[in-house]
Design a protein around this motif. Structure first.
Motif, mmCIF file in Angstrom:
data_model
loop_
_atom_site.group_PDB
_atom_site.id
_atom_site.type_symbol
_atom_site.label_atom_id
_atom_site.label_comp_id
_atom_site.label_asym_id
_atom_site.label_seq_id
_atom_site.Cartn_x
_atom_site.Cartn_y
_atom_site.Cartn_z
ATOM 1 N N LYS A 54 11.533 -0.846 5.197
ATOM 2 C CA LYS A 54 10.717 0.371 4.975
ATOM 3 C C LYS A 54 10.927 1.785 4.552
ATOM 4 O O LYS A 54 10.208 2.548 4.963
ATOM 5 C CB LYS A 54 9.504 0.154 6.242
ATOM 6 C CG LYS A 54 8.931 -1.303 6.247
ATOM 7 C CD LYS A 54 7.873 -1.303 7.416
ATOM 8 C CE LYS A 54 7.376 -2.801 7.452
ATOM 9 N NZ LYS A 54 6.372 -2.982 8.513
ATOM 10 N N GLN A 91 9.880 -9.300 -1.253
ATOM 11 C CA GLN A 91 9.531 -7.876 -0.737
ATOM 12 C C GLN A 91 8.552 -7.125 -1.586
ATOM 13 O O GLN A 91 8.459 -5.858 -1.469
ATOM 14 C CB GLN A 91 10.952 -7.144 -0.655
ATOM 15 C CG GLN A 91 11.942 -7.635 0.525
ATOM 16 C CD GLN A 91 11.208 -7.577 1.770
ATOM 17 O OE1 GLN A 91 10.425 -6.543 2.290
ATOM 18 N NE2 GLN A 91 11.467 -8.686 2.756
ATOM 19 N N GLN A 94 5.683 -5.345 0.093
ATOM 20 C CA GLN A 94 6.351 -4.115 0.680
ATOM 21 C C GLN A 94 6.656 -2.985 -0.202
ATOM 22 O O GLN A 94 6.214 -1.817 -0.108
ATOM 23 C CB GLN A 94 7.593 -4.312 1.435
ATOM 24 C CG GLN A 94 8.114 -3.270 2.303
ATOM 25 C CD GLN A 94 7.279 -2.765 3.371
ATOM 26 O OE1 GLN A 94 6.230 -3.289 4.126
ATOM 27 N NE2 GLN A 94 7.427 -1.310 3.275
ATOM 28 N N SER A 98 4.742 0.825 -0.498
ATOM 29 C CA SER A 98 5.527 1.893 -0.146
ATOM 30 C C SER A 98 5.492 3.025 -1.511
ATOM 31 O O SER A 98 5.661 4.174 -1.472
ATOM 32 C CB SER A 98 7.098 1.632 -0.059
ATOM 33 O OG SER A 98 7.990 2.689 -0.126
#
Length: 104
Positions: A54, A91, A94, A98
Motif C-alpha cells: 500500500k 494487485q 490496489q 492508490s
C-alpha cells in the motif's frame, strides 16, 4: 439471462501473471536499461511488493523516477502499469485505489 452473466463474472478464474509479456513490454523498451531479463523481472516484482504494501502511488512514481534518473512521469507510470498488469494482476485494484486523484 442477466442473472447468469452476473454469476459467471463472479466465478471467473483469477488473472494469471504473464512474465513474457512483461519482458517484451519493459526489457526491450528503451529507457530502463535492465542488464538482463532476470533483473527486469526482479524489479517488476519489487514494484508489485510496494503496491501490495500500500505504498502511495505518488511515492512509488517518485521512487521509479529516481531509480531511472528521469523526470518523465510516463516512463515511471508505464513500468508500474506493466509490472502490476503482467506480474501481479491481483494487485490492479490496489494500484487503482492508490492512484486515484494522482495529478503528478
Amino acid at each position: 439471462m442477466a442473472g447468469m452473466a452476473g454469476i459467471s463474472a463472479h466465478n471467473a478464474p483469477p488473472a494469471q501473471a504473464d512474465v513474457v509479456a512483461y519482458l517484451v513490454n519493459v526489457h526491450v523498451r528503451p529507457g530502463y536499461n535492465f542488464p538482463n531479463g532476470d533483473v527486469a523481472i526482479a524489479y517488476g516484482h519489487s514494484v508489485c511488493d510496494r503496491v501490495a504494501a500500500k505504498m502511495p502511488y505518488a511515492q512509488l512514481v517518485d521512487q521509479l523516477k529516481a531509480d531511472f534518473h528521469t523526470s518523465d512521469y510516463y516512463q515511471a507510470g508505464y513500468l508500474i502499469n506493466q509490472a502490476v498488469n503482467e506480474l501481479c494482476p491481483a494487485q490492479i485494484w490496489q494500484l487503482r485505489e492508490s492512484a486515484a486523484g494522482y495529478t503528478g
